[in-house]
Design a protein around this motif. Structure first.
Motif, PDB file in Angstrom:
ATOM      1  N   PHE A  13      42.101  33.447  30.390  1.00 44.07           N
ATOM      2  CA  PHE A  13      42.029  34.908  30.388  1.00 44.07           C
ATOM      3  C   PHE A  13      41.011  35.386  31.422  1.00 44.07           C
ATOM      4  CE2 PHE A  13      39.537  38.557  28.886  1.00 44.07           C
ATOM      5  CZ  PHE A  13      40.499  39.553  28.989  1.00 44.07           C
ATOM      6  N   LEU A  14      39.820  34.804  31.409  1.00 46.67           N
ATOM      7  CA  LEU A  14      38.780  35.203  32.355  1.00 46.67           C
ATOM      8  C   LEU A  14      39.208  34.931  33.792  1.00 46.67           C
ATOM      9  CD1 LEU A  14      35.606  34.046  30.402  1.00 46.67           C
ATOM     10  CD2 LEU A  14      36.332  36.414  30.865  1.00 46.67           C
ATOM     11  N   ALA A  15      39.929  33.846  34.021  1.00 55.35           N
ATOM     12  CA  ALA A  15      40.428  33.553  35.367  1.00 55.35           C
ATOM     13  C   ALA A  15      41.377  34.650  35.835  1.00 55.35           C
ATOM     14  CB  ALA A  15      41.123  32.191  35.395  1.00 55.35           C
ATOM     15  N   ARG A  16      42.263  35.092  34.950  1.00 55.58           N
ATOM     16  CA  ARG A  16      43.184  36.181  35.329  1.00 55.58           C
ATOM     17  C   ARG A  16      42.422  37.472  35.611  1.00 55.58           C
ATOM     18  NH1 ARG A  16      45.922  33.876  30.985  1.00 55.58           N
ATOM     19  NH2 ARG A  16      45.409  35.651  29.628  1.00 55.58           N
ATOM     20  N   VAL A  17      41.418  37.754  34.809  1.00 60.18           N
ATOM     21  CA  VAL A  17      40.603  38.962  35.009  1.00 60.18           C
ATOM     22  C   VAL A  17      39.888  38.882  36.354  1.00 60.18           C
ATOM     23  CG1 VAL A  17      38.577  40.235  34.172  1.00 60.18           C
ATOM     24  CG2 VAL A  17      40.333  39.472  32.555  1.00 60.18           C
ATOM     25  N   VAL A  18      39.298  37.742  36.663  1.00 57.57           N
ATOM     26  CA  VAL A  18      38.580  37.569  37.930  1.00 57.57           C
ATOM     27  C   VAL A  18      39.530  37.720  39.113  1.00 57.57           C
ATOM     28  CG1 VAL A  18      37.397  35.840  39.363  1.00 57.57           C
ATOM     29  CG2 VAL A  18      36.637  36.261  37.016  1.00 57.57           C
ATOM     30  N   LEU A  25      38.597  44.858  44.046  1.00 56.80           N
ATOM     31  CA  LEU A  25      37.353  45.085  44.792  1.00 56.80           C
ATOM     32  C   LEU A  25      37.613  45.011  46.290  1.00 56.80           C
ATOM     33  CD1 LEU A  25      34.322  45.554  45.061  1.00 56.80           C
ATOM     34  CD2 LEU A  25      34.001  43.075  44.753  1.00 56.80           C
ATOM     35  N   LEU A  26      38.368  44.022  46.736  1.00 57.75           N
ATOM     36  CA  LEU A  26      38.662  43.906  48.167  1.00 57.75           C
ATOM     37  C   LEU A  26      39.418  45.117  48.690  1.00 57.75           C
ATOM     38  CD1 LEU A  26      39.576  40.131  48.472  1.00 57.75           C
ATOM     39  CD2 LEU A  26      37.644  41.306  49.549  1.00 57.75           C
ATOM     40  N   ALA A  57      34.830  54.021  42.381  1.00 58.86           N
ATOM     41  CA  ALA A  57      35.665  52.842  42.121  1.00 58.86           C
ATOM     42  C   ALA A  57      35.019  51.590  42.706  1.00 58.86           C
ATOM     43  CB  ALA A  57      37.066  53.040  42.693  1.00 58.86           C
ATOM     44  N   PHE A  58      34.481  51.698  43.918  1.00 58.49           N
ATOM     45  CA  PHE A  58      33.823  50.533  44.524  1.00 58.49           C
ATOM     46  C   PHE A  58      32.654  50.069  43.667  1.00 58.49           C
ATOM     47  CE2 PHE A  58      30.389  48.749  47.052  1.00 58.49           C
ATOM     48  CZ  PHE A  58      31.018  47.631  47.591  1.00 58.49           C
ATOM     49  N   ALA A  59      31.776  50.995  43.292  1.00 59.10           N
ATOM     50  CA  ALA A  59      30.600  50.628  42.507  1.00 59.10           C
ATOM     51  C   ALA A  59      31.009  50.016  41.164  1.00 59.10           C
ATOM     52  CB  ALA A  59      29.704  51.842  42.284  1.00 59.10           C
ATOM     53  N   ALA A  60      32.009  50.604  40.525  1.00 60.83           N
ATOM     54  CA  ALA A  60      32.466  50.086  39.233  1.00 60.83           C
ATOM     55  C   ALA A  60      33.086  48.703  39.387  1.00 60.83           C
ATOM     56  CB  ALA A  60      33.468  51.050  38.613  1.00 60.83           C
ATOM     57  N   ARG A  61      33.915  48.518  40.397  1.00 59.50           N
ATOM     58  CA  ARG A  61      34.586  47.231  40.594  1.00 59.50           C
ATOM     59  C   ARG A  61      33.607  46.144  41.017  1.00 59.50           C
ATOM     60  NH1 ARG A  61      40.187  49.692  43.213  1.00 59.50           N
ATOM     61  NH2 ARG A  61      41.004  50.323  41.171  1.00 59.50           N
ATOM     62  N   PHE A  62      32.665  46.510  41.855  1.00 58.31           N
ATOM     63  CA  PHE A  62      31.617  45.580  42.282  1.00 58.31           C
ATOM     64  C   PHE A  62      30.841  45.088  41.054  1.00 58.31           C
ATOM     65  CE2 PHE A  62      27.396  44.550  43.880  1.00 58.31           C
ATOM     66  CZ  PHE A  62      27.637  43.890  45.069  1.00 58.31           C
ATOM     67  N   GLY A  63      30.379  46.044  40.249  1.00 58.99           N
ATOM     68  CA  GLY A  63      29.604  45.694  39.056  1.00 58.99           C
ATOM     69  C   GLY A  63      30.427  44.939  38.029  1.00 58.99           C
TER      70      GLY A  63
END
Length: 161
Positions: A13-18, A25-26, A57-63
């Motif tokens: 699950f975590l792999a799919r999320v990452v 993020l990219l 969105a960038f700040a949220a996705r980065f974090g």
């Protein structure tokens, strides 16, 4: 793996999320930083709703990616390997020794950037511009850490089938 099926399912699950968070993020990074993020662009956020949404969105996705990697995937992978799981800095140090991230110190610096982007940007456009531009330079480190962790899962046969 030292754990059971639930542990394997959590890793998958975590792999799919990452994978999803890295991709998002990219995409956002390319959109926000098509040109350098200057203090003038930071000042324009009050009027430029589209840019403000992209920055948010960038700040949220980065974090979010950093949190998922550092607070969830690294400890879960360490646990699956039978390694001790401790305080975040200890887990980061172990991940560095295992070659999953380039530097635990760099990781903590990036964490501070995240906090600046989230908490300080409304008050000071100079801090926001600096933090965003610095965070942009750290996106490759987050993506490379993601890749290293996902490759470790693949290497051990723990990826999603």
């Amino acid at each position: 793996m030292t754990g059971d099926d639930a542990q394997l399912q959590r890793l998958r699950f975590l792999a799919r999320v990452v994978q999803r968070e890295s991709k998002h993020l990219l995409t956002t990074d390319r959109r926000v930083f098509a040109k350098p993020f200057t203090q003038d662009r930071a000042k324009a956020l009050a009027e430029d709703v589209e840019l403000a949404e992209r920055v948010e969105a960038f700040a949220a996705r980065f974090g979010r990616l950093q949190d998922t990697l550092g607070d969830k995937l690294i400890p879960a992978l360490l646990r699956a390997l039978g390694e001790p799981v401790g305080a975040a800095i200890d887990n980061l140090d172990r991940a560095e020794r295992l070659g999953w991230l380039p530097s635990s110190e760099q990781w903590l610096i990036v964490r501070r950037l995240r906090n600046q982007m989230v908490h300080d940007y409304i008050e000071d456009p100079a801090i926001l511009a600096s933090a965003l531009q610095m965070a942009h330079t750290q996106v490759p480190m987050l993506i490379e850490t993601s890749r290293a962790l996902l490759e470790e899962l693949d290497r051990r046969g723990w990826s999603s089938p």
